[in-house]
Design a protein around this motif. Structure first.
Motif, mmCIF file in Angstrom:
data_model
loop_
_atom_site.group_PDB
_atom_site.id
_atom_site.type_symbol
_atom_site.label_atom_id
_atom_site.label_comp_id
_atom_site.label_asym_id
_atom_site.label_seq_id
_atom_site.Cartn_x
_atom_site.Cartn_y
_atom_site.Cartn_z
ATOM 1 N N ASP A 85 -11.052 5.613 -3.074
ATOM 2 C CA ASP A 85 -10.206 5.675 -1.862
ATOM 3 C C ASP A 85 -8.770 6.171 -2.144
ATOM 4 O O ASP A 85 -8.282 6.847 -1.308
ATOM 5 C CB ASP A 85 -10.161 4.026 -1.318
ATOM 6 N N VAL A 86 -8.340 5.929 -3.472
ATOM 7 C CA VAL A 86 -7.136 6.282 -3.966
ATOM 8 C C VAL A 86 -7.038 6.663 -5.207
ATOM 9 O O VAL A 86 -7.980 6.084 -6.061
ATOM 10 C CB VAL A 86 -6.062 4.881 -3.740
ATOM 11 N N MET B 82 -3.309 2.977 2.648
ATOM 12 C CA MET B 82 -4.731 2.747 3.242
ATOM 13 C C MET B 82 -4.797 2.520 4.749
ATOM 14 O O MET B 82 -5.625 2.967 5.436
ATOM 15 C CB MET B 82 -5.512 1.583 2.652
ATOM 16 N N ASN B 83 -3.383 2.163 5.211
ATOM 17 C CA ASN B 83 -3.457 2.199 6.580
ATOM 18 C C ASN B 83 -2.865 3.394 7.537
ATOM 19 O O ASN B 83 -2.433 3.534 8.622
ATOM 20 C CB ASN B 83 -2.380 0.915 7.176
ATOM 21 N N GLY B 84 -2.908 4.489 6.638
ATOM 22 C CA GLY B 84 -2.700 5.729 7.320
ATOM 23 C C GLY B 84 -1.325 6.202 7.310
ATOM 24 O O GLY B 84 -0.767 7.089 7.932
ATOM 25 N N LEU C 19 3.586 -1.386 -5.987
ATOM 26 C CA LEU C 19 2.586 -0.613 -6.070
ATOM 27 C C LEU C 19 1.345 -1.027 -5.187
ATOM 28 O O LEU C 19 0.845 -0.136 -4.444
ATOM 29 C CB LEU C 19 2.067 -0.265 -7.454
ATOM 30 N N ALA C 20 0.990 -2.275 -5.270
ATOM 31 C CA ALA C 20 -0.107 -2.922 -4.722
ATOM 32 C C ALA C 20 0.172 -2.734 -3.129
ATOM 33 O O ALA C 20 -0.836 -2.299 -2.303
ATOM 34 C CB ALA C 20 -0.432 -4.317 -5.079
ATOM 35 N N ASN C 21 1.213 -3.111 -2.642
ATOM 36 C CA ASN C 21 1.693 -3.051 -1.370
ATOM 37 C C ASN C 21 1.756 -1.573 -0.602
ATOM 38 O O ASN C 21 1.374 -1.583 0.429
ATOM 39 C CB ASN C 21 3.093 -3.756 -1.056
#
Length: 199
Positions: free
Chosen positions: A49-50, A117-119, A109-111
């Motif tokens: 995904d990333v 991922m939410n666009g 980074l995680a946030n």
């Protein structure tokens, strides 16, 4: 589950990033690469995904890899120590989803990954001012000439490589010096690298 590939040429940092991200219940690191070329291969093979990428890596830079993956569908995040206008400009043109600095807190980074991922796009605040900094004054051809200068090529070799006459190459070099406000090749290379204009 957010599937992640990380590309970073410093092995210690690569391992640490992988371990940190794996601590998040909604994330899984599915591949690690130490250069841009391997990162592109891993993304094509694992379909994550990333992809989180450093810029300055051997074989292929993170920006070159990001440009190659622009139409892949994988979200690309640049994670670097370099807050340079030229790098940021190239990253935006490559449609990267995030550009973060390594000295940010690890939670960021995680946030940021979740936000992306939410666009949404996420850029380090320090970069916003850079976006309005001076753009690269060189044309694409002049940038090509400067790249060959940085590789140590002579005027004659540059002419052969770009199918130009020696005189035309000398004209380009003169234009590059004028535009970068420098007086020699060493200064031109240094300024080009510092501003991120040297690909």
């Amino acid at each position: 589950m957010i599937r992640i590939v990380i590309a970073e040429d410093q092995q210690l940092l690569l391992g640490a990033l992988g371990s940190l991200l794996d601590l998040n219940e909604d994330m899984e690191v599915v591949g690690q690469a130490s250069n841009g070329a391997d990162a592109v291969e891993l993304v094509r093979e694992k379909d994550p995904d990333v992809c989180i990428m450093d810029i300055e890596m051997p074989v292929k830079t993170g920006l070159d890899a990001a440009e190659e993956l622009a139409d892949h569908g994988c979200k690309v995040i640049i994670l670097t120590t370099f807050a340079r206008a030229g790098y940021f400009e190239r990253a935006r043109k490559a449609k990267v989803n995030g550009y973060l600095l390594k000295d940010s807190p690890s939670d960021d980074l995680a946030n940021s990954i979740r936000t992306i991922m939410n666009g949404k796009r996420v850029y380090a605040p320090e970069l916003i001012d850079l976006a309005f900094d001076e753009p690269n004054p060189m044309t694409e051809r002049e940038s090509d000439v400067l790249k060959l200068i940085a590789e140590g090529k002579t005027t004659k070799e540059i002419a052969a490589s770009l199918h130009l006459t020696n005189g035309t190459v000398r004209n380009y070099i003169s234009l590059i010096f004028d535009k970068l406000e420098v007086t020699n090749r060493i200064e031109a290379i240094s300024k080009g690298k510092d501003r991120g204009w040297l690909r």
